[in-house]
Design an enzyme around this catalytic site. Structure first.
Site, short mmCIF file in Angstrom:
data_model
loop_
_atom_site.label_atom_id
_atom_site.label_comp_id
_atom_site.label_asym_id
_atom_site.label_seq_id
_atom_site.Cartn_x
_atom_site.Cartn_y
_atom_site.Cartn_z
N GLU A 23 55.23 20.79 42.11
CA GLU A 23 55.72 21.79 43.06
C GLU A 23 54.61 21.98 44.08
O GLU A 23 53.50 22.38 43.72
CB GLU A 23 56.04 23.11 42.35
CG GLU A 23 56.71 24.09 43.31
CD GLU A 23 56.46 25.55 42.97
OE1 GLU A 23 57.26 26.39 43.37
OE2 GLU A 23 55.43 25.87 42.34
N ASP A 73 53.60 23.24 38.24
CA ASP A 73 53.68 24.45 39.06
C ASP A 73 52.57 24.50 40.10
O ASP A 73 51.41 24.21 39.80
CB ASP A 73 53.57 25.66 38.11
CG ASP A 73 53.95 26.97 38.75
OD1 ASP A 73 55.09 27.09 39.22
OD2 ASP A 73 53.09 27.88 38.79
N ASP A 90 57.76 22.64 32.07
CA ASP A 90 57.02 23.21 33.19
C ASP A 90 55.55 23.28 32.77
O ASP A 90 55.25 23.68 31.65
CB ASP A 90 57.55 24.63 33.47
CG ASP A 90 57.71 24.90 34.95
OD1 ASP A 90 56.70 24.78 35.66
OD2 ASP A 90 58.82 25.25 35.37
N HIS A 129 64.96 28.56 40.75
CA HIS A 129 64.84 29.94 40.28
C HIS A 129 64.07 30.86 41.21
O HIS A 129 63.94 32.05 40.93
CB HIS A 129 64.17 29.92 38.90
CG HIS A 129 62.76 29.39 38.98
ND1 HIS A 129 62.48 28.08 39.29
CD2 HIS A 129 61.57 30.00 38.85
CE1 HIS A 129 61.17 27.91 39.34
NE2 HIS A 129 60.59 29.06 39.07
N ASP A 130 63.52 30.31 42.29
CA ASP A 130 62.77 31.14 43.24
C ASP A 130 63.53 31.37 44.54
O ASP A 130 63.05 32.06 45.43
CB ASP A 130 61.44 30.45 43.61
CG ASP A 130 60.48 30.34 42.44
OD1 ASP A 130 60.53 31.20 41.55
OD2 ASP A 130 59.67 29.39 42.44
O1 TEU Z 1 56.38 29.21 42.57
C1 TEU Z 1 55.46 29.09 43.59
C2 TEU Z 1 55.82 29.53 44.97
O2 TEU Z 1 55.04 29.30 45.84
C3 TEU Z 1 57.01 30.26 45.39
O3 TEU Z 1 58.16 29.60 45.51
C4 TEU Z 1 56.99 31.59 44.71
O4 TEU Z 1 57.91 31.69 43.70
C5 TEU Z 1 57.24 32.76 45.57
O5 TEU Z 1 58.55 32.82 45.90
C6 TEU Z 1 56.30 32.99 46.67
O6 TEU Z 1 56.86 33.80 47.65
C7 TEU Z 1 56.01 28.91 41.27
C8 TEU Z 1 57.12 29.26 40.32
O7 TEU Z 1 58.25 28.48 40.62
C9 TEU Z 1 57.38 30.72 40.41
O8 TEU Z 1 58.49 31.12 39.66
C10 TEU Z 1 56.13 31.43 39.96
O9 TEU Z 1 56.27 32.81 40.13
C11 TEU Z 1 54.89 30.96 40.70
O10 TEU Z 1 54.83 29.55 40.85
C12 TEU Z 1 53.65 31.36 39.95
O11 TEU Z 1 53.52 30.61 38.78
#
Ligand code: TEU
Ligand code: CA
Length: 537
Positions: A245, A192, A99, A314-315
């Site tokens: 992403e 990211d 990542d 994971h989100d």
């Molecule tokens: O996620 C970015 C993102 O925009 C979302 O999916 C976020 O996790 C969140 O749910 C907004 O509501 C990335 C990573 O995958 C996430 O785990 C991090 O927290 C984020 O970036 C910051 O680095």
């Protein structure tokens, strides 16, 4: 297929290191834990392992707040462990995808610590301003925090200050970091929030319910320039790939990042299909509507140059709880979703635990959640006077911790002998790797077969995509290459449905162990994969 790169024909498995496997019983997953499970992953049939961040970090956002890009979080192990992981993986023909978080660092990164001194040469590594603007952040609320006389920008938590990509030194630093890891033999980066790293201006944004100000940093020309430089200066010198992403992108914006002639990224994770069950923002979920979902997927299949296919990470909540049925048709719907994800055109990504049908967390009270975003949202909703039972309900559905509960290895957990950092789901007694491995009819066994089918099929890897039927809960699409057609038939509902068309051909896989196509009733969550030769004229 000979010219097809591994990152196109391979299968990626995402590991959330904190929750995968704990080797020393401190309750936290670690690198030795991952090493101990490499055979499991090899056996499943994956090719690439994407590791969510393992860098040194104070863990305000579980590693997405990095304090040293060239070192490992001691909770996860040492650089020696990491080298061992890369090497042992390579011996088994597995590749590691890291990542890369370059929109922001941790506020405990030495750059930021020095940046707080307005005279420091590191001042311009971050974005400082005399007065805050009206932007709102990804975790809700203001994006500015005051230190001394000035404010710094943070689109995520205040412990994640945004880097200043107008400073050419950031470009040098990031290239250095990328080279450091690529030289170790990793296979590339998951970048990211890559489409928001360049801030064109710091003016007030148009008032919006979410992310006020995003027009000043979303998909900017400056970002494309940065990516082109990283590609030509770094990535092109290695046999490696990037997946970005990209939040809130259209297919056009995605293509501007991934078309080969753009020379930027190789593919992106888009979110449109993950947003079909929400109104305005993810905390306001509506009932899942398969038709809307399938239409979005079908559009991306046809319009995007290449797709990074995924149904969870994971989100996001667990895919089987969100798009399937995690009770009565748990096994059927998990297999049906696997069929969807692995027969689309593009690179499939499997999130850890999905191969055994792990479900949303079984949290009862709000203090069982650990995620920073969950707690920020709870505080905000509380301020807006949402009663506790409603807050609890919203969070239960959407919290990122749903996907972050420890991997369920055995009937009694098997993730750690210590106290896990986040509660293990009690359903580990019935949903676990141990049982799955023993059962030739398990979700895991189905994944394994499906992966083998996909890897052997030129059609599934390179074939064109065509939607054949989409209505309410039924989704049928085909993949075609030369004189072969592979058709995927999916019933995304709890009800029996009549075949909307007739099929002929050989059944490659069925989640009901269907032997032929004469029974024209699709059972609840049934999925069928059919192969057929056609006469070319
Ligand atoms: O996620 C970015 C993102 O925009 C979302 O999916 C976020 O996790 C969140 O749910 C907004 O509501 C990335 C990573 O995958 C996430 O785990 C991090 O927290 C984020 O970036 C910051 O680095
Ligand atoms: Ca540990």
């Amino acid at each position: 297929m000979e010219n097809t790169k591994l990152w196109q024909k391979g299968i990626v498995y995402q590991i959330y290191p904190r929750s995968f496997m704990d080797s020393n019983n401190d309750g936290i997953g670690d690198i030795q834990g991952i090493i101990s499970k490499l055979d499991y992953l090899k056996e499943l049939g994956v090719d690439v392992i994407w590791l969510s961040p393992v860098y040194k970090s104070p863990n305000d956002d579980n590693g997405y707040d990095i304090s040293d890009y060239l070192d490992i979080n001691p909770e996860y192990g040492t650089m020696k462990d990491m080298d061992e992981l890369i090497e042992k993986a390579a011996q088994k023909g597995l590749h590691i995808l890291m990542d890369l978080v370059i929109n922001h660092t941790s506020d405990e990164h030495p750059w930021f610590i020095q940046s707080q001194d307005s005279k420091s040469e590191y001042r311009d590594y971050y974005i400082w301003k005399k007065e805050p603007n009206n932007w709102t952040g990804f975790f809700s609320g203001t994006t500015w925090e005051k230190i001394g006389d000035e404010y710094y920008l943070h689109l995520f938590s205040k412990k994640q200050p945004d880097l200043n990509w107008n400073n050419p030194k950031i470009m040098d630093e990031v290239q250095n970091i990328m080279n450091f890891w690529l030289k170790k033999g990793i296979y590339g980066f998951r970048c990211d929030v890559i489409n928001i790293i360049y801030k064109t201006s710091l003016e007030d944004g148009k008032k919006s319910l979410v992310l006020t100000g995003s027009e000043h940093y979303h998909s900017q020309e400056g970002c494309h320039k940065i990516l082109k430089t990283l590609r030509s200066e770094v990535m092109d010198h290695y046999d490696a790939f990037t997946v970005g992403e990209t939040v809130l992108v259209t297919t056009k914006q995605a293509n501007d990042l991934i078309l080969p002639e753009r020379k930027e990224l190789n593919m992106v994770f888009a979110f449109e299909h993950m947003e079909t069950d929400q109104i305005n923002n993810k905390w306001f979920k509506t009932k899942f509507n398969p038709n809307k979902f399938m239409k979005v997927i079908s559009k991306w299949q046809q319009e995007a140059y290449w797709n990074a296919n995924y149904l969870g990470n994971h989100d996001q909540p667990r895919s089987v709880s969100r798009y399937g049925d995690d009770q009565k048709y748990h096994s059927e719907s998990a297999k049906m979703l696997a069929t969807l994800n692995l027969t689309l055109k593009g690179t499939p990504y499997i999130f850890e635990g999905d191969e055994i049908g792990m479900t949303n967390g079984d949290f009862v009270s709000l203090d069982e959640y650990k995620d920073i975003e969950t707690h920020r949202i709870n505080a905000l909703l509380k301020k807006m006077l949402f009663p506790q039972f409603i807050r609890t309900k919203m969070i239960k559905k959407t919290s990122r911790d749903n996907a972050r509960t420890p991997m369920q290895w055995t009937k009694d957990g098997g993730f750690t002998q210590g106290t896990p950092w986040l509660k293990v789901n009690a359903n580990t007694s019935t949903i676990n790797v141990e049982d799955n491995l023993k059962d030739s009819n398990s979700i895991y066994s189905y994944y394994k077969k499906l992966i083998q089918i996909r890897k052997k099929s030129k059609t599934l890897i390179n074939g064109s995509f065509k939607p054949l039927y989409m209505n309410k809960n039924i989704f049928i699409f085909s993949r075609t290459l030369d004189n072969e057609i592979v058709t995927t038939v999916l019933n995304m509902s709890k009800k029996n449905k009549k075949f909307p068309m007739m099929f002929t051909g050989d059944i490659l896989l069925s989640n009901y162990n269907r032997k032929d196509l004469s029974d024209i009733i699709l059972k609840p969550y049934e999925s069928i994969l059919i192969k057929k030769k056609v006469q070319n004229d």
